[in-house]
Motif scaffolding. Structure first.
Motif, PDB file in Angstrom:
ATOM      1  N   THR A  49       0.826  -1.203   0.000  1.00  0.00           N
ATOM      2  CA  THR A  49       0.000   0.000   0.000  1.00  0.00           C
ATOM      3  C   THR A  49       0.863   1.257   0.000  1.00  0.00           C
ATOM      4  O   THR A  49       0.531   2.246  -0.662  1.00  0.00           O
ATOM      5  N   ASN A 105      -9.683  -4.635  -8.613  1.00  0.00           N
ATOM      6  CA  ASN A 105     -10.122  -4.734  -7.217  1.00  0.00           C
ATOM      7  C   ASN A 105      -9.073  -5.349  -6.300  1.00  0.00           C
ATOM      8  O   ASN A 105      -9.391  -6.125  -5.411  1.00  0.00           O
ATOM      9  N   HIS A 156      -5.406  -1.479  -3.690  1.00  0.00           N
ATOM     10  CA  HIS A 156      -6.087  -0.358  -4.344  1.00  0.00           C
ATOM     11  C   HIS A 156      -7.284   0.142  -3.545  1.00  0.00           C
ATOM     12  O   HIS A 156      -7.772   1.241  -3.780  1.00  0.00           O
ATOM     13  N   THR A 157      -7.770  -0.674  -2.629  1.00  0.00           N
ATOM     14  CA  THR A 157      -8.943  -0.291  -1.832  1.00  0.00           C
ATOM     15  C   THR A 157      -8.607  -0.108  -0.355  1.00  0.00           C
ATOM     16  O   THR A 157      -9.506  -0.092   0.474  1.00  0.00           O
ATOM     17  N   VAL A 163      -7.436   1.681   3.207  1.00  0.00           N
ATOM     18  CA  VAL A 163      -7.907   2.911   3.847  1.00  0.00           C
ATOM     19  C   VAL A 163      -7.032   4.091   3.455  1.00  0.00           C
ATOM     20  O   VAL A 163      -7.538   5.189   3.184  1.00  0.00           O
ATOM     21  N   ASP A 164      -5.721   3.896   3.399  1.00  0.00           N
ATOM     22  CA  ASP A 164      -4.824   4.999   3.038  1.00  0.00           C
ATOM     23  C   ASP A 164      -5.074   5.488   1.606  1.00  0.00           C
ATOM     24  O   ASP A 164      -4.950   6.676   1.321  1.00  0.00           O
ATOM     25  N   VAL A 165      -5.431   4.567   0.709  1.00  0.00           N
ATOM     26  CA  VAL A 165      -5.729   4.960  -0.672  1.00  0.00           C
ATOM     27  C   VAL A 165      -7.024   5.768  -0.722  1.00  0.00           C
ATOM     28  O   VAL A 165      -7.125   6.752  -1.458  1.00  0.00           O
ATOM     29  N   LEU A 166      -8.007   5.379   0.079  1.00  0.00           N
ATOM     30  CA  LEU A 166      -9.248   6.139   0.139  1.00  0.00           C
ATOM     31  C   LEU A 166      -9.013   7.523   0.747  1.00  0.00           C
ATOM     32  O   LEU A 166      -9.649   8.498   0.346  1.00  0.00           O
ATOM     33  N   ASN A 218      -7.725   9.642  -1.908  1.00  0.00           N
ATOM     34  CA  ASN A 218      -8.832  10.084  -2.743  1.00  0.00           C
ATOM     35  C   ASN A 218      -9.533  11.294  -2.120  1.00  0.00           C
ATOM     36  O   ASN A 218      -9.944  12.218  -2.819  1.00  0.00           O
ATOM     37  N   LEU A 219      -9.679  11.303  -0.809  1.00  0.00           N
ATOM     38  CA  LEU A 219     -10.281  12.464  -0.135  1.00  0.00           C
ATOM     39  C   LEU A 219      -9.382  13.687  -0.202  1.00  0.00           C
ATOM     40  O   LEU A 219      -9.858  14.819  -0.328  1.00  0.00           O
ATOM     41  N   GLU A 279     -11.178  10.399  -9.144  1.00  0.00           N
ATOM     42  CA  GLU A 279     -12.306   9.490  -8.923  1.00  0.00           C
ATOM     43  C   GLU A 279     -11.869   8.098  -9.335  1.00  0.00           C
ATOM     44  O   GLU A 279     -11.442   7.882 -10.473  1.00  0.00           O
ATOM     45  N   PHE A 280     -11.950   7.159  -8.392  1.00  0.00           N
ATOM     46  CA  PHE A 280     -11.564   5.776  -8.672  1.00  0.00           C
ATOM     47  C   PHE A 280     -12.751   5.028  -9.255  1.00  0.00           C
ATOM     48  O   PHE A 280     -13.843   5.042  -8.690  1.00  0.00           O
TER      49      PHE A 280
END
Length: 194
Positions: free
Chosen positions: A67, A94, A98-99, A101-104, A107-108, A114-115
Motif C-alpha cells: 500500500t 479490485n 487499491h482499496t 484505507v490509506d488509498v481512500l 482520494n479524499l 475518482e476511482f
C-alpha cells in the motif's frame, strides 16, 4: 481517464524472444535453448499509468506491491498529470492495495480524482492490460537480466520510446488485420448515380 495497474512480478531471468535458427542439414538436431531456473535477484513490480486518449504512459518500478508503494505511485501520477485537468478518472482493478484505507484517504485529499473499479474477472476492460503486453515486448522480450536495476533501466527506456512514438491507444484488434466490409444485396442505393 487514466488506467492504473501493476505489471509483475518480474524476476531477473531470460525472457525468450523469437530467433530464427538455420538448419544445419538433413540429420541436424532440434534447436535448443538452455533452461534458466535460478533467480539472480529479487522480483519486483512495475506500476504503470496510461492515458488512452493521448497514449501517454508513466511507469515506476518498485520492489514490492504494498500500500505504501501504491500511495507513492499515486502521488507521482498526480504530479505527472496536467494540473489543468479538472477530473481524473482512474480505472483500477479490485486489488486489496487499491482499496486500502490509506488509498481512500488519498482520494479524499485529492478531490479531482475518482476511482472507477472494473468488475471482477473482467481485466480486459482495463486498457492498460493490453498495453502491458506492448511494454513487455519493448522492454523484456529476447533479453537476459542479471539484476533488478537492469529491468528498471529497460522498462524506463521502453516507456521513453513509447512516449516518443505515442498515439491514441485503441481497444481491440488493429485495423490492418480487419477485412474490409463489402456491402451486400441489402445496401442502400447510391443516390449520386441515379
Amino acid at each position: 481517464m487514466i488506467c492504473l495497474d501493476e505489471m509483475g512480478p518480474q524476476a531477473c531471468k531470460s525472457y525468450p524472444g523469437q530467433r530464427l535458427v538455420a538448419p544445419a542439414g538433413p540429420k541436424s538436431e532440434r534447436a535448443r535453448q538452455e533452461i534458466d531456473y535460478d533467480r539472480r535477484d529479487v522480483a519486483g513490480y512495475v506500476f504503470g499509468a496510461l492515458q488512452p486518449v493521448t497514449g501517454a504512459a508513466f511507469t515506476a518500478p518498485y520492489l514490492g506491491r504494498t500500500t505504501a508503494n501504491w500511495l507513492d505511485f499515486l502521488g507521482r501520477v498526480e504530479a505527472w498529470v496536467n494540473p489543468a485537468v479538472e477530473r481524473v478518472y482512474a480505472v483500477l482493478d479490485n486489488l486489496s492495495t487499491h482499496t486500502a484505507v490509506d488509498v481512500l484517504l488519498f482520494n479524499l485529499a485529492h478531490p479531482r480524482w475518482e476511482f472507477v473499479f472494473q468488475p471482477k474477472y473482467a481485466a480486459y476492460l482495463n486498457l492498460i492490460e493490453p498495453w502491458w503486453k506492448v511494454l513487455r515486448s519493448l522492454a523484456l522480450k529476447g533479453r537476459r537480466f542479471d539484476a533488478w536495476a537492469e529491468i528498471e533501466q529497460a522498462v524506463e527506456q521502453a516507456t521513453a520510446y513509447w512516449n516518443a512514438h505515442k498515439h491514441p491507444f485503441i481497444w481491440g484488434r488493429r485495423r490492418r488485420h480487419r477485412t474490409t466490409k463489402r456491402f451486400g444485396v441489402a445496401a442502400l442505393p447510391n443516390v449520386a448515380l441515379i
